[in-house]
Motif scaffolding. Structure first.
Motif, PDB file in Angstrom:
ATOM      1  N   MET A  51       0.830  -1.207   0.000  1.00  0.00           N
ATOM      2  CA  MET A  51       0.000   0.000   0.000  1.00  0.00           C
ATOM      3  C   MET A  51       0.867   1.262   0.000  1.00  0.00           C
ATOM      4  SD  MET A  51      -3.127   0.860   2.620  1.00  0.00           S
ATOM      5  CE  MET A  51      -2.340   2.223   3.472  1.00  0.00           C
ATOM      6  N   GLU A  52       0.410   2.242  -0.718  1.00  0.00           N
ATOM      7  CA  GLU A  52       1.161   3.502  -0.805  1.00  0.00           C
ATOM      8  C   GLU A  52       1.171   4.198   0.554  1.00  0.00           C
ATOM      9  OE1 GLU A  52       0.929   7.654  -3.373  1.00  0.00           O
ATOM     10  OE2 GLU A  52      -0.879   6.664  -2.672  1.00  0.00           O
ATOM     11  N   GLN A  53       2.337   4.683   0.939  1.00  0.00           N
ATOM     12  CA  GLN A  53       2.456   5.385   2.224  1.00  0.00           C
ATOM     13  C   GLN A  53       1.913   6.806   2.115  1.00  0.00           C
ATOM     14  OE1 GLN A  53       4.043   4.688   5.249  1.00  0.00           O
ATOM     15  NE2 GLN A  53       4.830   2.631   4.832  1.00  0.00           N
ATOM     16  N   LYS A  54       1.322   7.265   3.215  1.00  0.00           N
ATOM     17  CA  LYS A  54       0.775   8.620   3.235  1.00  0.00           C
ATOM     18  C   LYS A  54       1.357   9.381   4.412  1.00  0.00           C
ATOM     19  CE  LYS A  54      -3.954   7.560   1.678  1.00  0.00           C
ATOM     20  NZ  LYS A  54      -3.668   7.385   0.333  1.00  0.00           N
ATOM     21  N   ILE A  55       1.241  10.686   4.359  1.00  0.00           N
ATOM     22  CA  ILE A  55       1.590  11.480   5.532  1.00  0.00           C
ATOM     23  C   ILE A  55       0.272  11.947   6.140  1.00  0.00           C
ATOM     24  CG2 ILE A  55       1.768  13.801   4.467  1.00  0.00           C
ATOM     25  CD1 ILE A  55       4.411  14.077   6.133  1.00  0.00           C
ATOM     26  N   LYS A  56       0.193  11.889   7.473  1.00  0.00           N
ATOM     27  CA  LYS A  56      -1.040  12.344   8.133  1.00  0.00           C
ATOM     28  C   LYS A  56      -0.787  13.714   8.745  1.00  0.00           C
ATOM     29  CE  LYS A  56      -1.518   8.118   9.849  1.00  0.00           C
ATOM     30  NZ  LYS A  56      -1.666   7.202  10.941  1.00  0.00           N
ATOM     31  N   ILE A  57      -1.585  14.670   8.338  1.00  0.00           N
ATOM     32  CA  ILE A  57      -1.415  16.037   8.861  1.00  0.00           C
ATOM     33  C   ILE A  57      -2.632  16.423   9.703  1.00  0.00           C
ATOM     34  CG2 ILE A  57      -2.376  17.133   6.751  1.00  0.00           C
ATOM     35  CD1 ILE A  57      -0.428  19.469   7.236  1.00  0.00           C
ATOM     36  N   ALA A  58      -2.371  16.999  10.871  1.00  0.00           N
ATOM     37  CA  ALA A  58      -3.450  17.470  11.738  1.00  0.00           C
ATOM     38  C   ALA A  58      -3.602  18.972  11.560  1.00  0.00           C
ATOM     39  CB  ALA A  58      -3.128  17.151  13.193  1.00  0.00           C
ATOM     40  N   VAL A  59      -4.822  19.424  11.277  1.00  0.00           N
ATOM     41  CA  VAL A  59      -5.085  20.859  11.197  1.00  0.00           C
ATOM     42  C   VAL A  59      -6.276  21.194  12.091  1.00  0.00           C
ATOM     43  CG1 VAL A  59      -4.188  21.051   8.831  1.00  0.00           C
ATOM     44  CG2 VAL A  59      -6.617  20.706   9.178  1.00  0.00           C
ATOM     45  N   GLN A  60      -6.394  22.477  12.429  1.00  0.00           N
ATOM     46  CA  GLN A  60      -7.491  22.875  13.314  1.00  0.00           C
ATOM     47  C   GLN A  60      -8.833  22.639  12.618  1.00  0.00           C
ATOM     48  OE1 GLN A  60      -7.880  27.047  14.305  1.00  0.00           O
ATOM     49  NE2 GLN A  60      -8.659  26.589  16.352  1.00  0.00           N
ATOM     50  N   LYS A  61      -9.758  22.106  13.346  1.00  0.00           N
ATOM     51  CA  LYS A  61     -11.071  21.731  12.796  1.00  0.00           C
ATOM     52  C   LYS A  61     -11.911  22.954  12.445  1.00  0.00           C
ATOM     53  CE  LYS A  61     -15.107  19.063  14.327  1.00  0.00           C
ATOM     54  NZ  LYS A  61     -15.693  19.155  13.025  1.00  0.00           N
ATOM     55  N   SER A  62     -11.875  23.945  13.326  1.00  0.00           N
ATOM     56  CA  SER A  62     -12.537  25.219  13.035  1.00  0.00           C
ATOM     57  C   SER A  62     -11.865  26.228  13.952  1.00  0.00           C
ATOM     58  CB  SER A  62     -14.039  25.142  13.317  1.00  0.00           C
ATOM     59  OG  SER A  62     -14.249  24.958  14.685  1.00  0.00           O
ATOM     60  N   GLY A  63     -11.932  27.481  13.580  1.00  0.00           N
ATOM     61  CA  GLY A  63     -11.255  28.491  14.403  1.00  0.00           C
ATOM     62  C   GLY A  63     -10.333  29.336  13.558  1.00  0.00           C
ATOM     63  N   ARG A  64      -9.473  30.065  14.233  1.00  0.00           N
ATOM     64  CA  ARG A  64      -8.667  31.080  13.554  1.00  0.00           C
ATOM     65  C   ARG A  64      -7.622  30.556  12.594  1.00  0.00           C
ATOM     66  NH1 ARG A  64      -8.982  36.135  16.503  1.00  0.00           N
ATOM     67  NH2 ARG A  64     -10.159  35.752  18.402  1.00  0.00           N
ATOM     68  N   LEU A  65      -7.185  29.311  12.771  1.00  0.00           N
ATOM     69  CA  LEU A  65      -6.139  28.806  11.887  1.00  0.00           C
ATOM     70  C   LEU A  65      -6.710  27.973  10.743  1.00  0.00           C
ATOM     71  CD1 LEU A  65      -3.406  27.725  14.462  1.00  0.00           C
ATOM     72  CD2 LEU A  65      -3.693  29.916  13.302  1.00  0.00           C
ATOM     73  N   TYR A  66      -7.983  27.625  10.859  1.00  0.00           N
ATOM     74  CA  TYR A  66      -8.589  26.690   9.906  1.00  0.00           C
ATOM     75  C   TYR A  66      -8.471  27.156   8.455  1.00  0.00           C
ATOM     76  CZ  TYR A  66     -12.222  24.232   7.348  1.00  0.00           C
ATOM     77  OH  TYR A  66     -12.895  23.525   6.393  1.00  0.00           O
ATOM     78  N   GLU A  67      -8.996  28.345   8.171  1.00  0.00           N
ATOM     79  CA  GLU A  67      -9.063  28.767   6.772  1.00  0.00           C
ATOM     80  C   GLU A  67      -7.701  28.917   6.122  1.00  0.00           C
ATOM     81  OE1 GLU A  67     -11.644  32.070   5.978  1.00  0.00           O
ATOM     82  OE2 GLU A  67     -13.319  30.935   6.853  1.00  0.00           O
ATOM     83  N   ASP A  68      -6.774  29.541   6.830  1.00  0.00           N
ATOM     84  CA  ASP A  68      -5.447  29.735   6.244  1.00  0.00           C
ATOM     85  C   ASP A  68      -4.703  28.408   6.073  1.00  0.00           C
ATOM     86  OD1 ASP A  68      -5.572  32.470   5.826  1.00  0.00           O
ATOM     87  OD2 ASP A  68      -4.900  32.938   7.849  1.00  0.00           O
ATOM     88  N   SER A  69      -4.943  27.460   6.970  1.00  0.00           N
ATOM     89  CA  SER A  69      -4.294  26.153   6.848  1.00  0.00           C
ATOM     90  C   SER A  69      -4.788  25.442   5.588  1.00  0.00           C
ATOM     91  CB  SER A  69      -4.599  25.257   8.058  1.00  0.00           C
ATOM     92  OG  SER A  69      -4.218  25.899   9.251  1.00  0.00           O
ATOM     93  N   ILE A  70      -6.110  25.461   5.398  1.00  0.00           N
ATOM     94  CA  ILE A  70      -6.716  24.813   4.224  1.00  0.00           C
ATOM     95  C   ILE A  70      -6.249  25.495   2.941  1.00  0.00           C
ATOM     96  CG2 ILE A  70      -8.946  24.410   3.068  1.00  0.00           C
ATOM     97  CD1 ILE A  70      -8.413  22.691   5.575  1.00  0.00           C
ATOM     98  N   LYS A  71      -6.207  26.833   2.997  1.00  0.00           N
ATOM     99  CA  LYS A  71      -5.810  27.598   1.820  1.00  0.00           C
ATOM    100  C   LYS A  71      -4.376  27.245   1.418  1.00  0.00           C
ATOM    101  CE  LYS A  71      -5.429  32.418   0.590  1.00  0.00           C
ATOM    102  NZ  LYS A  71      -4.898  33.436   1.463  1.00  0.00           N
ATOM    103  N   LEU A  72      -3.511  27.160   2.425  1.00  0.00           N
ATOM    104  CA  LEU A  72      -2.114  26.841   2.128  1.00  0.00           C
ATOM    105  C   LEU A  72      -2.001  25.460   1.473  1.00  0.00           C
ATOM    106  CD1 LEU A  72       0.894  27.530   2.321  1.00  0.00           C
ATOM    107  CD2 LEU A  72       0.894  26.649   4.656  1.00  0.00           C
ATOM    108  N   LEU A  73      -2.687  24.480   2.017  1.00  0.00           N
ATOM    109  CA  LEU A  73      -2.632  23.131   1.430  1.00  0.00           C
ATOM    110  C   LEU A  73      -3.179  23.137   0.001  1.00  0.00           C
ATOM    111  CD1 LEU A  73      -3.729  20.900   4.458  1.00  0.00           C
ATOM    112  CD2 LEU A  73      -1.418  21.253   3.575  1.00  0.00           C
TER     113      LEU A  73
END
Ligand code: ATP
Ligand code: ZN
Length: 286
Positions: free
Chosen positions: A1-23
């Protein structure tokens, strides 16, 4: 199986939108419907976990997630042993001490004997110790800014960005305990495949962030002014110069830092540049 990286980001709140945007700007496609706790990227070996920010350092330390995006303040507060891989330039704020506007506070030593309400007791404790202050820390989990007005504390230590919340609550910001921004953190023992995926991700993040802070500039100049104009432009290597159809004129292309934009364009105009165009850059790899 192909290996993946697991990233944790804030579910909602001040960092959520910018984190998603960056990805997303890193070209990683995924769906992030409301209430989803995890999702898989369609075109990058990544799984995204949506968590409360306070829990992210623990999950990354335990290896439930390989990497995470979290505020430096949370990283410091949880005291987890993680690698700080990269500062991300968003979620900027500071952890500050504030006192009621009417307080006679003048200097740090005035905190001696004060009751200080905060959600960041570990960081505050370190700060007080470093400055040899004997304060009494009152840990509360939210609405710290109202603590003085209800008689719970003499001062607060809370996150501030503009300062308007403090001001609205009759408080005066007096000291900065720490500055913070969102950071990318990683587990200290990443597997080699995850480390390789992290390298790829970092390469993309840097290209995105570099592009955001730079602009592509195009202008026309009479040939006799080219030398002066090229000296004004920093550029990556040296500017590109292309002859215009009109004799005696050239088009000059270069890349400038967004922060220098006004200063440079003013100088260019003064030195005979015309038809100046400044356009955003989508990705920048140097
Ligand atoms: P969660 O539900 O994930 O626990 P939270 O309410 O604890 O969220 P937020 O208020 O969303 O957290 O803040 C997340 C992070 O955003 C903070 O830890 C901090 O790093 C950053 N931040 C940036 N500006 C501010 C600000 N003005 N006030 C608070 N946090 C800020
Ligand atoms: Zn939180």
């Amino acid at each position: 199986m192909e290996q993946k990286i697991k990233i944790a980001v804030q579910k909602s709140g001040r960092l959520y939108e910018d984190s998603i945007k960056l990805l997303k700007e890193c070209g990683i496609g995924f769906s992030n419907g409301m209430n989803k706790l995890r999702t898989e990227a369609q075109n990058f070996p990544m799984e995204i976990l949506f968590l409360r920010d306070d829990d992210i350092p623990q999950y990354v330390e335990d290896g439930v997630a390989d990497i995470g995006i979290v505020g430096e303040n949370i990283l410091a507060e949880t005291g987890k042993a993680l690698n700080l891989v990269e500062r991300l330039g968003f979620g900027k704020c500071r952890l500050s001490l504030a006192v009621p506007k009417s307080s006679a506070y003048e200097k740090l030593s005035d905190l001696n004997g004060m009751k200080i309400a905060t959600s960041y007791s570990r960081v505050l404790q370190g700060y007080l110790k470093e400055n040899k202050i004997q304060g009494e820390i009152h840990e509360i989990s939210g609405s710290v800014e109202i603590a003085p007005s209800i008689g719970l504390a003499d001062a607060v230590c809370d996150l501030v960005s503009s300062g308007s919340t403090l001001f609205a609550n009759g408080l005066r910001e007096v000291e900065t305990v720490m500055s913070s921004e969102a950071v990318l953190v990683a587990n200290r023992n990443l597997g080699s495949e995850q480390a390789a995926i992290l390298d790829k991700l970092l390469f993309r993040m840097r290209a995105v962030r570099k592009a955001r802070s730079n602009r592509y500039i195009l202008l026309n100049a009479p040939d006799e002014k080219l030398e002066t104009i090229c000296n004004i432009l920093p550029g990556m290597k040296s500017p590109t110069i292309l002859p215009l159809a009109e004799k005696g004129w050239s088009s000059v292309h270069s890349v400038i830092d967004e922060n220098d934009f006004w200063e440079i364009t003013e100088k260019l105009k003064e030195n005979g540049a015309e038809g100046i165009l400044v356009v955003p850059i989508e990705k920048m790899i140097i």
